[in-house]
Design a protein around this motif. Structure first.
Motif, PDB file in Angstrom:
ATOM      1  N   UNK A   1      37.413  33.130  36.550  1.00  0.00           N
ATOM      2  CA  UNK A   1      38.294  31.971  36.616  1.00  0.00           C
ATOM      3  C   UNK A   1      39.771  32.340  36.648  1.00  0.00           C
ATOM      4  N   UNK A   2      40.110  33.583  36.343  1.00  0.00           N
ATOM      5  CA  UNK A   2      41.540  33.930  36.284  1.00  0.00           C
ATOM      6  C   UNK A   2      41.862  35.219  37.039  1.00  0.00           C
ATOM      7  N   UNK A   3      41.167  35.459  38.150  1.00  0.00           N
ATOM      8  CA  UNK A   3      41.436  36.664  38.944  1.00  0.00           C
ATOM      9  C   UNK A   3      42.795  36.535  39.617  1.00  0.00           C
ATOM     10  N   UNK A   4      43.586  37.585  39.511  1.00  0.00           N
ATOM     11  CA  UNK A   4      44.842  37.686  40.257  1.00  0.00           C
ATOM     12  C   UNK A   4      44.474  38.245  41.626  1.00  0.00           C
ATOM     13  N   UNK A   5      44.390  37.375  42.639  1.00  0.00           N
ATOM     14  CA  UNK A   5      43.902  37.782  43.951  1.00  0.00           C
ATOM     15  C   UNK A   5      44.884  38.702  44.671  1.00  0.00           C
ATOM     16  N   UNK A   6      46.121  38.799  44.186  1.00  0.00           N
ATOM     17  CA  UNK A   6      47.054  39.758  44.782  1.00  0.00           C
ATOM     18  C   UNK A   6      46.778  41.171  44.267  1.00  0.00           C
ATOM     19  N   UNK A   7      46.055  41.277  43.143  1.00  0.00           N
ATOM     20  CA  UNK A   7      45.697  42.572  42.574  1.00  0.00           C
ATOM     21  C   UNK A   7      44.348  42.443  41.852  1.00  0.00           C
TER      22      UNK A   7
ATOM     23  N   UNK B   1      40.572  43.100  40.327  1.00  0.00           N
ATOM     24  CA  UNK B   1      39.947  44.267  39.689  1.00  0.00           C
ATOM     25  C   UNK B   1      39.036  45.004  40.671  1.00  0.00           C
ATOM     26  N   UNK B   2      38.769  46.266  40.379  1.00  0.00           N
ATOM     27  CA  UNK B   2      37.964  47.107  41.264  1.00  0.00           C
ATOM     28  C   UNK B   2      36.583  46.510  41.523  1.00  0.00           C
ATOM     29  N   UNK B   3      35.994  45.869  40.531  1.00  0.00           N
ATOM     30  CA  UNK B   3      34.669  45.268  40.723  1.00  0.00           C
ATOM     31  C   UNK B   3      34.706  44.201  41.819  1.00  0.00           C
ATOM     32  N   UNK B   4      35.787  43.476  41.911  1.00  0.00           N
ATOM     33  CA  UNK B   4      35.936  42.453  42.951  1.00  0.00           C
ATOM     34  C   UNK B   4      36.140  43.121  44.313  1.00  0.00           C
ATOM     35  N   UNK B   5      36.954  44.167  44.352  1.00  0.00           N
ATOM     36  CA  UNK B   5      37.163  44.899  45.610  1.00  0.00           C
ATOM     37  C   UNK B   5      35.857  45.509  46.110  1.00  0.00           C
ATOM     38  N   UNK B   6      35.070  46.057  45.193  1.00  0.00           N
ATOM     39  CA  UNK B   6      33.778  46.629  45.569  1.00  0.00           C
ATOM     40  C   UNK B   6      32.859  45.554  46.142  1.00  0.00           C
ATOM     41  N   UNK B   7      32.860  44.396  45.527  1.00  0.00           N
ATOM     42  CA  UNK B   7      32.024  43.288  46.008  1.00  0.00           C
ATOM     43  C   UNK B   7      32.485  42.844  47.395  1.00  0.00           C
ATOM     44  N   UNK B   8      33.794  42.790  47.625  1.00  0.00           N
ATOM     45  CA  UNK B   8      34.304  42.415  48.945  1.00  0.00           C
ATOM     46  C   UNK B   8      33.883  43.437  49.998  1.00  0.00           C
ATOM     47  N   UNK B   9      33.898  44.716  49.637  1.00  0.00           N
ATOM     48  CA  UNK B   9      33.498  45.763  50.586  1.00  0.00           C
ATOM     49  C   UNK B   9      32.019  45.677  50.946  1.00  0.00           C
ATOM     50  N   UNK B  10      31.233  45.044  50.084  1.00  0.00           N
ATOM     51  CA  UNK B  10      29.811  44.861  50.376  1.00  0.00           C
ATOM     52  C   UNK B  10      29.625  44.000  51.618  1.00  0.00           C
TER      53      UNK B  10
END
Length: 177
Positions: free
Chosen positions: A76-82, A84-93
């Motif tokens: 609920x509080x992800x800073x989409x400009x930066x 976390x790595x777990x989110x970046x990894x999920x996007x790369x999926x």
């Protein structure tokens, strides 16, 4: 092992049918075409294959081992400009990265599918596991192996539809019609 019958045969038939429709959308594409994002979304065909393979593998492991540890992410509080790595990894999926090939992710998906088929043929369909603690699951809920396999049919079918739209946007080819 003898071919399963009844409910197991129905589950396997449905999974295989939707997998074939899904994989048909990438037939004959180059790696470059599989990386294209031809619609308003950021989805590409190679990334979808990679995602569906990963998701099917995760659900198969869930059936056997229960919920995997979840990344410590406050969704609920992800800073989409930066993020976390777990989110970046999920996007790369959802992307076919430069070092990956369409043939490689298709082969991964096919290996994953075979392992899942073996599991459908052998696991107690009434075996139940608690769902992970995540905002998209009901707190305290659990699923049977049967429910997981039905979810895989739905997930594969939904992504086959996404893939069909992407493929038609790339070169006009449609899986049906």
């Amino acid at each position: 092992m003898d071919a399963p019958g009844g409910e197991r045969a129905d589950l396997l038939d449905s999974l295989r049918k939707h997998r074939a429709l899904f994989l048909g959308t990438v037939a004959g594409l180059s790696d470059e075409q599989a990386r294209l994002t031809p619609t308003a979304s950021e989805l590409c065909l190679g990334g979808l294959v990679k995602h569906v393979a990963a998701t099917e593998g995760e659900w198969a492991r869930f059936v056997v081992d229960g919920p995997a540890p979840q990344p410590d992410v406050d969704w609920d509080s992800i800073d989409w400009s930066d993020p976390p790595q777990a989110v970046l990894d999920r996007q790369d999926e959802f992307r076919l990265l430069e070092h990956e090939t369409l043939a490689g992710v298709v082969a991964l998906y096919e290996r994953t599918a075979l392992a899942t088929d073996d599991l459908v043929a052998s696991v107690d369909l009434d075996a139940r596991q608690p769902l992970p603690d995540a905002p998209w699951f009901e707190a305290g809920a659990s699923w049977t192996a049967r429910r997981v396999f039905l979810h895989l049919v739905a997930e594969t079918s939904q992504h086959a539809g996404h893939a069909d739209v992407l493929r038609e946007s790339i070169d006009g080819r449609r899986s049906m019609g």
